[in-house]
Design a protein around this motif. Structure first.
Motif, mmCIF file in Angstrom:
data_model
loop_
_atom_site.group_PDB
_atom_site.id
_atom_site.type_symbol
_atom_site.label_atom_id
_atom_site.label_comp_id
_atom_site.label_asym_id
_atom_site.label_seq_id
_atom_site.Cartn_x
_atom_site.Cartn_y
_atom_site.Cartn_z
ATOM 1 N N ASP A 100 -18.762 -25.731 -36.734
ATOM 2 C CA ASP A 100 -18.882 -24.208 -36.725
ATOM 3 C C ASP A 100 -19.129 -23.478 -38.355
ATOM 4 O OD1 ASP A 100 -19.168 -23.835 -34.115
ATOM 5 O OD2 ASP A 100 -17.161 -23.769 -33.927
ATOM 6 N N GLU A 101 -18.350 -24.374 -39.272
ATOM 7 C CA GLU A 101 -18.391 -23.781 -40.580
ATOM 8 C C GLU A 101 -19.885 -24.274 -41.148
ATOM 9 O OE1 GLU A 101 -15.252 -26.098 -42.113
ATOM 10 O OE2 GLU A 101 -13.469 -24.980 -41.587
ATOM 11 N N LEU A 102 -20.516 -25.069 -40.503
ATOM 12 C CA LEU A 102 -22.044 -25.192 -41.047
ATOM 13 C C LEU A 102 -23.057 -24.569 -40.574
ATOM 14 C CD1 LEU A 102 -21.850 -29.150 -41.162
ATOM 15 C CD2 LEU A 102 -21.373 -27.788 -43.169
ATOM 16 N N ALA A 103 -22.601 -23.564 -39.745
ATOM 17 C CA ALA A 103 -23.858 -22.682 -39.180
ATOM 18 C C ALA A 103 -24.229 -21.588 -40.191
ATOM 19 C CB ALA A 103 -23.226 -21.760 -38.006
ATOM 20 N N ARG A 104 -25.239 -21.331 -40.091
ATOM 21 C CA ARG A 104 -26.134 -20.613 -41.265
ATOM 22 C C ARG A 104 -27.170 -19.325 -40.716
ATOM 23 N NH1 ARG A 104 -22.576 -22.843 -43.280
ATOM 24 N NH2 ARG A 104 -22.287 -23.924 -45.448
ATOM 25 N N PRO A 105 -27.202 -18.418 -41.211
ATOM 26 C CA PRO A 105 -28.237 -17.462 -40.615
ATOM 27 C C PRO A 105 -29.573 -17.865 -41.118
ATOM 28 C CG PRO A 105 -27.158 -16.536 -42.634
ATOM 29 C CD PRO A 105 -26.583 -17.715 -42.222
ATOM 30 N N SER A 106 -30.485 -17.453 -40.254
ATOM 31 C CA SER A 106 -31.852 -17.490 -40.696
ATOM 32 C C SER A 106 -32.317 -16.498 -41.677
ATOM 33 C CB SER A 106 -32.789 -17.444 -39.312
ATOM 34 O OG SER A 106 -32.462 -18.337 -38.462
ATOM 35 N N LEU A 107 -33.019 -17.107 -42.438
ATOM 36 C CA LEU A 107 -33.974 -16.254 -43.649
ATOM 37 C C LEU A 107 -35.097 -15.613 -43.150
ATOM 38 C CD1 LEU A 107 -33.084 -18.329 -46.819
ATOM 39 C CD2 LEU A 107 -31.920 -16.602 -45.948
#
Length: 850
Positions: A294-301
């Motif tokens: 979960d810590e590696l989740a990133r939003p889409s640009l």
């Protein structure tokens, strides 16, 4: 810092910039019949400025669409071989038009390049392919005329298999095959060749040369990978080295031009295969790995809140936890890029050699263990010097582990030095002549003009300095840098006079970084500020930093966290000032490719390049204007050569579709902005192309290839900081007073972090041995440009860049230009057009290749 892997190959045309992958506009091809053709880049075609750079085709605007009502070429490939619908077989086994009997013999020479490093399997496959080609069952060629066949209403055609065994060439990895055709006497001029690969794997086609049509051979340059029929049954199209506007394309190859355009157009569906050459768009939605953690989740640009240009779509499956995010590819699996854009073998080998230095994957634990399990900071400057003098040694047990792994052993042999040392770095240019240069204020300022990021310094035009951030969130907008503070540093000059004479400059990262500082500082071992730096351009011609402001986000008990530092003269202030400069360098290193200004010139028609620099001794701008001017002149001449009619720009449907696509697909989030330039005149096109080519050649070279020469010495340009500056009353302040060197070094990246950073910068700053440079016009390019006038344009451009190189060298020897010469000062060479391989700190490649 790291760019998309765009391959470098010999370019027959001038336009080599590829700012973003582009496809066809759906609005312009809705009435075009659906056809299927090849799935790899025709002639190695690439989008180049306003044109598609075609190694084989050299057709302006080629990568956009053509509206055509011609029926597609009807070629049927059966299991027994290739047969042409509505064709009859000639006496020599080739096929000719049914309307004409007799004919003439023509011969084609097919040049193929083999791998440089081959294992046993590769060699066996080569022998099998040679056998298949020898008996005429490996490669099928179909010659297409520029003239229409009255029966098929398509281009006249004749076909033949490649036959015979390969003929060696002067190049050890290049072989030549032959094919013989019989064509009717009224066949006309050949305009294209369809090529079908019946072999089990792809091959690299250099060119096809057809003889006997005229006194001069007909060149079909390719420089492209030809996929195997087992991957895609469609034939590839290779065009002759003749440039045509869409409206001027001969009738016999119009359908092929249209089909080839459609074959590279993505539709937003399916997962891309490695042999394909399809360009499609997707947002950057693969930056994280939520399935792993979960810590590696990133939003889409992308979108209104986080607008961003689109990337090349790959079509991988979505992640399990976030259906809007695309799954990541993990090594050793490759990431899809259009086939001809992938790194070539020499480039791959260059990266393999640098892989150890980049400390990737299974090598990180080995090197980490040699530095210590806790990854200590540097405790003295001599420990940093050891990275260049001694290197990092592997422990005996680590070396044994490596020897067991043959792959690692082969890689290590490429970077070991005498005595088994690993990761021994070249001394960076910034300290090679003067190891203490980085300590000086004038060197700090010089690098704002002649360093790796010389594009963010701006003229300070007014006071007070105000933030544009929301004051309700980020506090009062006024900077803590006041008029009174500035005036104390001006040697008696008033602030008004300094502003009037254009002597005050600013490096402002406050608004850009402040919204992210809280998140950055919540990470372990990370501390940062948002910085502003004021420079004074002294009457002696020296740029001098005078004030640094470091800001933190406001809090409930401290609504204004803006700290101002000046260099001072006592020991304590001296060391605090150095820490403040280090934080500025960290800001600068983190964003040096995100924002560019030309915050430093005013229009002046009397000057050679049409502008006057605010600081004459500004190496990046002064040299860059020379390169820019040469590119602009070449582009204008090239555009004028092909678009002679005033309405030819607006009537070019491919060109207009290309520009529409860049705005509405490639930059979807910004498609409605009012600043987009129009594309209605030759001047519009020349301006757009000049910007694109400059950004992908000269500007990228200036901000990329100096990363190791300037950043390879961590104290000069730390990419991150680990501690805030201690203030009076802080527990760390007493430790700082007792040992300021330790406090400074412990604020920098740790030993492991530093070696990682150095390794990446070393890789990014390295020119591949097969790099192609902006000023070079190779023999293979000469054959790709049929028009002698266009060839002359490139020859003149090449000669002009050689003159520019001589001018830059003369400037670097001019003792009056203090940002280029002086005791211990390295010359500014980042915009010298030529370079050898390796980390040279110079050289302008044809396009972004890393």
């Amino acid at each position: 810092m790291l760019h998309s892997p765009i391959d470098q190959k010999p370019f027959p045309a001038m336009f080599t910039a590829q700012p973003s992958p582009c496809t066809l506009s759906s609005s312009t091809i809705q009435h075009v019949p659906t056809v299927r053709r090849s799935e790899t880049i025709t002639g190695g075609g690439r989008r180049i400025g306003g044109f598609t750079r075609q190694k084989a085709n050299n057709v302006p605007g080629f990568q956009s669409t053509v509206q055509s009502k011609h029926q597609p070429i009807r070629t049927v490939i059966s299991s027994e071989g290739a047969k042409l619908v509505e064709k009859s077989q000639g006496s020599n086994g080739s096929l000719a038009s049914s309307s004409v009997s007799g004919g003439m013999e023509v011969r084609a020479a097919v040049t193929i390049r083999r791998k440089m490093k081959e294992n046993i399997t590769d060699k066996l496959e080569d022998q099998w392919e040679s056998f298949m080609n020898g008996i005429g069952r490996g490669i099928l060629l179909q010659l297409i005329s520029e003239d229409i066949d009255p029966i098929t209403r398509s281009g006249k055609s004749a076909e033949s298999y490649v036959r015979g065994f390969p003929k060696p060439s002067n190049h050890p990895f290049v072989v030549e095959y032959a094919a013989n055709f019989r064509v009717p006497n009224d066949f006309g001029r050949p305009g294209a060749i369809l090529i079908t690969n019946f072999l089990d794997k792809e091959f690299y086609l250099v060119e096809i040369v057809v003889h006997n049509f005229s006194p001069e051979p007909q060149f079909f340059p390719a420089n492209t990978w030809i996929h195997s029929r087992k991957d895609n049954p469609e034939s590839r199209i290779i065009f002759k080295n003749q440039a045509y506007l869409p409206s001027q394309t001969p009738d016999g190859i119009k359908d092929l031009r249209r089909e080839d355009l459609l074959s590279i157009r993505g539709n937003g569906k399916g997962e891309r295969k490695m042999h394909e050459r399809i360009y499609d768009y997707a947002p950057y939605n693969d930056l994280g790995n939520p399935d792993k953690s979960d810590e590696l989740a990133r939003p889409s640009l992308g979108g209104n809140e986080q607008p961003y240009p689109r990337r090349c779509r790959t079509g991988r499956r979505p992640t399990k936890k976030d259906p809007l995010s695309e799954s990541r590819i993990e090594k050793p699996h490759p990431i899809y890029v259009p086939r001809d854009e992938a790194f070539e073998e020499i480039k791959q080998n260059t990266f393999s050699a640098g892989r150890l230095k980049a400390l990737l994957h299974n090598l990180i634990p080995l090197i980490s263990s040699t530095l210590s399990s806790s990854d200590n900071p540097f405790t003295c400057f001599s420990e940093i010097d050891k990275l260049y003098n001694d290197g990092v040694l592997l422990k005996d047990e680590d070396q044994k582990d490596v020897i067991k792994n043959q792959f690692l052993t082969n890689l290590m042999n490429q970077v070991f030095t005498v005595g088994g040392r690993l990761l021994k770095y070249e001394i960076p240019a910034v300290i090679k002549r003067d190891r203490f240069a980085w300590l000086r204020d004038n060197e700090f300022a010089r690098q704002a003009l002649a360093g790796v990021n010389p594009v963010n310094i701006e003229l300070l035009k007014e006071l007070p300095i105000l933030s544009k951030l929301d004051p309700a969130v980020y506090g009062p907008p006024e900077s803590a840098i006041t008029r009174e503070l500035i005036e104390q540093e001006l040697f008696g000059m008033s602030v008004e006079k300094a502003l009037e004479d254009k002597r005050l400059f600013i490096l402002d990262y406050h608004d850009m970084l402040l919204p992210f500082i809280e998140g950055m500082n919540s990470l372990p071992g990370r501390k940062a500020y948002a910085s502003r730096t004021i420079f004074f351009y002294t009457p002696t011609g020296i740029l001098r930093p005078i004030i640094i402001e470091l800001s933190l986000p406001p809090s409930s008990n401290s609504p204004r966290k803006k700290h101002v530092f000046v260099h001072g003269h006592d020991a304590t202030t001296h060391w605090i000032w150095k820490q403040a400069k280090a934080h500025v360098c960290s800001n600068d290193a983190g964003i040096h490719q995100l924002v560019n200004h030309w915050g430093m010139a005013v229009e002046d028609p009397s000057m050679p390049c049409g502008v006057k620099l605010a600081i004459e001794d500004y190496p990046y701008a002064a040299d860059g204007l020379l390169i820019w001017s040469a590119i602009k002149e070449l582009v204008a001449s090239y555009v004028d050569h092909y678009y002679s009619d005033p309405s030819s720009i607006t009537s070019d449907v491919e060109l207009q579709a290309w520009w529409n696509e860049i705005k509405n697909k490639g930059h979807f989030d910004k498609r409605d902005e009012t600043w987009w330039p129009n594309l209605g005149t030759k001047e519009d096109l020349s301006s757009i192309l000049t910007i694109m080519i400059w950004v992908a050649s000269g500007q990228h070279a200036a901000i990329n290839f100096g990363q190791y020469p300037f950043g390879g010495y961590v104290p000069n340009r730390p990419t991150l900081m680990r501690k805030l500056i201690p203030g009076e009353g802080d527990p760390a302040y007493e430790k700082f007073l007792l040992n300021p060197v330790h406090t400074f070094l412990s604020s920098l990246p740790t030993q492991l972090q530093a070696t990682k950073i150095m390794a990446v910068q070393d890789t990014l700053s390295t020119h591949s041995p097969d790099e192609e440079y902006l000023h070079q016009l190779h023999n293979v390019q000469s054959t790709s440009i049929k028009d002698p006038e266009v060839l002359k344009l490139f020859e003149n451009f090449s000669a002009k860049l050689e003159d520019i190189e001589r001018t830059i060298n003369e400037r670097n020897r001019n003792i009056a230009l203090k940002n280029r010469s002086g005791a211990g000062i390295p010359p500014y060479e980042l915009l010298l057009p030529s370079s050898g391989p390796g980390v040279t700190g110079r050289g302008i490649p044809n396009s972004i290749s890393i």
